[in-house]
Scaffold this motif. Structure first.
Motif, PDB file in Angstrom:
ATOM      1  N   THR A 122       0.839  -1.204   0.000  1.00 18.44           N
ATOM      2  CA  THR A 122       0.000   0.000   0.000  1.00 18.44           C
ATOM      3  C   THR A 122       0.873   1.253   0.000  1.00 18.44           C
ATOM      4  O   THR A 122       2.003   1.256   0.486  1.00 18.44           O
ATOM      5  CB  THR A 122      -0.924   0.041   1.234  1.00 18.44           C
ATOM      6  N   ASP A 123       0.315   2.310  -0.572  1.00 20.40           N
ATOM      7  CA  ASP A 123       0.948   3.635  -0.535  1.00 20.40           C
ATOM      8  C   ASP A 123      -0.147   4.665  -0.330  1.00 20.40           C
ATOM      9  O   ASP A 123      -1.286   4.318   0.010  1.00 20.40           O
ATOM     10  CB  ASP A 123       1.765   3.890  -1.805  1.00 20.40           C
ATOM     11  N   GLU A 124       0.159   5.939  -0.548  1.00 21.20           N
ATOM     12  CA  GLU A 124      -0.827   6.991  -0.294  1.00 21.20           C
ATOM     13  C   GLU A 124      -2.041   6.920  -1.207  1.00 21.20           C
ATOM     14  O   GLU A 124      -3.088   7.530  -0.929  1.00 21.20           O
ATOM     15  CB  GLU A 124      -0.169   8.378  -0.406  1.00 21.20           C
ATOM     16  N   PHE A 125      -1.943   6.167  -2.313  1.00 18.98           N
ATOM     17  CA  PHE A 125      -3.068   6.055  -3.242  1.00 18.98           C
ATOM     18  C   PHE A 125      -3.858   4.762  -3.041  1.00 18.98           C
ATOM     19  O   PHE A 125      -4.822   4.507  -3.757  1.00 18.98           O
ATOM     20  CB  PHE A 125      -2.563   6.122  -4.690  1.00 18.98           C
ATOM     21  N   GLY A 126      -3.446   3.939  -2.104  1.00 20.71           N
ATOM     22  CA  GLY A 126      -4.182   2.699  -1.843  1.00 20.71           C
ATOM     23  C   GLY A 126      -3.366   1.457  -2.118  1.00 20.71           C
ATOM     24  O   GLY A 126      -2.135   1.449  -2.000  1.00 20.71           O
ATOM     25  N   ARG A 170      -4.720  -0.885  -8.450  1.00 18.31           N
ATOM     26  CA  ARG A 170      -3.575  -0.968  -9.347  1.00 18.31           C
ATOM     27  C   ARG A 170      -2.989  -2.385  -9.271  1.00 18.31           C
ATOM     28  O   ARG A 170      -2.702  -2.884  -8.174  1.00 18.31           O
ATOM     29  CB  ARG A 170      -2.534   0.086  -8.960  1.00 18.31           C
ATOM     30  N   ASN A 171      -2.822  -2.992 -10.428  1.00 15.84           N
ATOM     31  CA  ASN A 171      -2.419  -4.389 -10.493  1.00 15.84           C
ATOM     32  C   ASN A 171      -1.179  -4.561 -11.369  1.00 15.84           C
ATOM     33  O   ASN A 171      -1.136  -4.070 -12.501  1.00 15.84           O
ATOM     34  CB  ASN A 171      -3.565  -5.240 -11.043  1.00 15.84           C
ATOM     35  N   ILE A 172      -0.183  -5.248 -10.828  1.00 12.80           N
ATOM     36  CA  ILE A 172       1.090  -5.486 -11.521  1.00 12.80           C
ATOM     37  C   ILE A 172       1.240  -6.983 -11.752  1.00 12.80           C
ATOM     38  O   ILE A 172       0.990  -7.788 -10.856  1.00 12.80           O
ATOM     39  CB  ILE A 172       2.284  -4.977 -10.673  1.00 12.80           C
ATOM     40  N   PHE A 173       1.663  -7.351 -12.949  1.00 15.54           N
ATOM     41  CA  PHE A 173       1.835  -8.758 -13.306  1.00 15.54           C
ATOM     42  C   PHE A 173       3.316  -9.027 -13.543  1.00 15.54           C
ATOM     43  O   PHE A 173       3.993  -8.287 -14.273  1.00 15.54           O
ATOM     44  CB  PHE A 173       1.047  -9.046 -14.589  1.00 15.54           C
ATOM     45  N   LYS A 210      -5.556  -6.628 -18.277  1.00 15.17           N
ATOM     46  CA  LYS A 210      -6.140  -6.416 -16.950  1.00 15.17           C
ATOM     47  C   LYS A 210      -5.168  -5.740 -15.983  1.00 15.17           C
ATOM     48  O   LYS A 210      -5.560  -5.390 -14.864  1.00 15.17           O
ATOM     49  CB  LYS A 210      -6.580  -7.755 -16.358  1.00 15.17           C
ATOM     50  N   PHE A 211      -3.914  -5.581 -16.427  1.00 12.10           N
ATOM     51  CA  PHE A 211      -2.886  -5.099 -15.516  1.00 12.10           C
ATOM     52  C   PHE A 211      -2.415  -3.684 -15.883  1.00 12.10           C
ATOM     53  O   PHE A 211      -2.412  -3.308 -17.052  1.00 12.10           O
ATOM     54  CB  PHE A 211      -1.697  -6.053 -15.511  1.00 12.10           C
ATOM     55  N   ASP A 212      -2.009  -2.951 -14.875  1.00  7.14           N
ATOM     56  CA  ASP A 212      -1.487  -1.600 -15.086  1.00  7.14           C
ATOM     57  C   ASP A 212      -0.048  -1.644 -15.602  1.00  7.14           C
ATOM     58  O   ASP A 212       0.387  -0.728 -16.295  1.00  7.14           O
ATOM     59  CB  ASP A 212      -1.541  -0.806 -13.781  1.00  7.14           C
ATOM     60  N   GLN A 256       1.810   6.022  -9.641  1.00 10.67           N
ATOM     61  CA  GLN A 256       1.086   6.918  -8.746  1.00 10.67           C
ATOM     62  C   GLN A 256      -0.381   6.491  -8.698  1.00 10.67           C
ATOM     63  O   GLN A 256      -0.650   5.306  -8.561  1.00 10.67           O
ATOM     64  CB  GLN A 256       1.295   8.365  -9.196  1.00 10.67           C
ATOM     65  N   GLU A 257      -1.317   7.407  -8.803  1.00  7.46           N
ATOM     66  CA  GLU A 257      -2.709   6.986  -8.769  1.00  7.46           C
ATOM     67  C   GLU A 257      -3.050   6.163 -10.014  1.00  7.46           C
ATOM     68  O   GLU A 257      -2.306   6.156 -10.985  1.00  7.46           O
ATOM     69  CB  GLU A 257      -3.647   8.201  -8.653  1.00  7.46           C
ATOM     70  N   LYS A 258      -4.176   5.466  -9.973  1.00 10.39           N
ATOM     71  CA  LYS A 258      -4.595   4.596 -11.075  1.00 10.39           C
ATOM     72  C   LYS A 258      -4.537   5.355 -12.401  1.00 10.39           C
ATOM     73  O   LYS A 258      -5.082   6.450 -12.543  1.00 10.39           O
ATOM     74  CB  LYS A 258      -6.032   4.108 -10.822  1.00 10.39           C
ATOM     75  N   GLY A 259      -3.826   4.779 -13.365  1.00 10.14           N
ATOM     76  CA  GLY A 259      -3.717   5.389 -14.687  1.00 10.14           C
ATOM     77  C   GLY A 259      -2.542   6.315 -14.852  1.00 10.14           C
ATOM     78  O   GLY A 259      -2.286   6.808 -15.954  1.00 10.14           O
TER      79      GLY A 259
END
Length: 373
Positions: A122-126, A170-173, A210-212, A256-259
């Motif tokens: 987790t970070d400041e953006f969730g 936010r999802n990392i693969f 499906k992943f960022d 950072q934030e989503k996107g």
């Protein structure tokens, strides 16, 4: 959330019988220095930790020293196995290491109750969810899916489809496979890579949507797969002559934030470069260096083979090979292809008269299995 993306360390690799221990230890020190400077929240290593499935004691020691020092600079380390690794060996102490925030995942899901290893930071953006999938062969998932002839492509797609991925987070693969953009049949490969007959291990990259960010391993040169955020980082150190001149580096991801995601390549400069030098004997010796070089003489020389090697070694102590102008190989007829230019599958087919399609399929399977040993 900031993280490093690395892959394909190939610890224990020999380059034309040259031991690369000093070179690998040097580049790992450079990675640790970069971690101390950029302070990433995590380091992702996307497979092929070792060059052999049964690594030497020296290779294990190098890896141990690297991770020990890296863990002092980075709070989280995530590692998956590649096709060169032994998944069982890399799984050792998996449950113990996670308590030290070192996630070393060797074995992919093999049973219906198994899912892709998920680590959440987790970070400041969730939340940021890291999905860690080691190298997968269709045989690994035969107990999960009923299909008898499941392809590499179907195996990966179905494993990802089983996951409950929250698209709002936010999802990392992290994966070690051969991904291709939809519609693309192949990409340029390095000599040091395992290439399957017919690219049967190719996977359509649409499953990455499906992943960022997709931190990929397996391809030895840096490249994207359809999108900037689906990336192969390449090897940190050149593994073959075909990688001469390639710029190697770490991908530094700032999420950072989503996107909102930015990437930067932190260049890694090796202890010794790999070069290909051509010219006359007199011209070559003016370029003497300690790099790893392939020397291609364009003119004949009045020296015996032993004398030539001894003379050139004085100027190039780490030369990999010497190619002589008079040693060029010609085919017997223009329409014939030199055996040197055939891959193992085509070479076997040349020696087996009237081979059937069924026999070709069996031969391809045998060759692909041998390449992975």
């Amino acid at each position: 959330m900031k993280f490093f993306h690395l892959s394909d360390l190939h610890i224990g690799l020999k380059l034309n019988n040259h031991d690369l221990r000093e070179d690998q230890e040097y580049i790992f020190c450079e990675i640790i220095k970069a971690a101390e400077k950029y302070l990433p929240d995590a380091v992702l290593i996307a497979g092929d930790i070792y060059d052999k499935s049964v690594p030497s004691a020296d290779a294990v020691q190098i890896f141990n020293n690297f991770i020990t020092e890296l863990a002092k600079a980075v709070p989280n380390i995530m590692i998956i196995s590649g096709n060169h690794d032994s998944s069982v060996r890399l799984d050792m102490f998996r449950n113990i290491l996670r308590h030290k925030n070192i996630y070393m995942i060797g074995t992919p899901p093999t049973q219906p109750e198994d899912f892709i290893e998920k680590v959440t930071l987790t970070d400041e953006f969730g939340k940021v969810n890291f999905y860690l999938l080691p190298f997968v062969r269709p045989s690994n998932v035969k107990n999960i899916f009923s299909d008898e002839n499941l392809s590499y492509d179907a195996a990966i797609h179905r494993l990802i489809e089983r996951e409950k991925i929250n698209s709002a987070e936010r999802n990392i693969f992290v994966s070690h496979q051969f991904y291709l953009p939809v519609g693309v049949k192949d990409v340029e490969r390095a000599d040091s890579e395992v290439v399957t007959v017919g690219n049967i291990d190719a996977i359509k990259a649409d499953c990455l949507e499906k992943f960022d960010y997709a931190a990929l391993g397996h391809i030895h040169r840096p490249m994207t797969v359809g999108k900037e955020n689906f990336r192969y980082c390449g090897t940190p150190l050149a593994c073959s002559l075909s990688e001469a001149g390639q710029r190697k580096g770490i991908i530094f991801v700032n999420l950072q934030e989503k996107g909102n995601l930015k990437t930067e390549v932190i260049e890694l400069k090796p202890l010794r470069k790999i070069k290909i030098l051509s010219g006359s004997f007199e011209n070559l010796i003016t370029q003497g260096c300690k790099d790893y070089v392939s020397l291609r003489l364009t003119e004949k020389v009045a020296l015996s083979s032993a004398e030539l090697q001894e003379r050139l070694k004085n100027f190039f102590p780490n030369y990999l090979e010497i190619r002589l102008a008079e040693s060029e190989i010609f085919t017997y007829a223009e329409e014939k292809i030199s055996a040197d230019n055939l891959n193992p599958f085509d070479l076997c087919c040349e020696f087996i008269p009237d081979i059937t399609d069924a026999e070709k399929n069996i031969l391809a399977e045998i060759i692909n299995n041998l390449k992975e040993v």
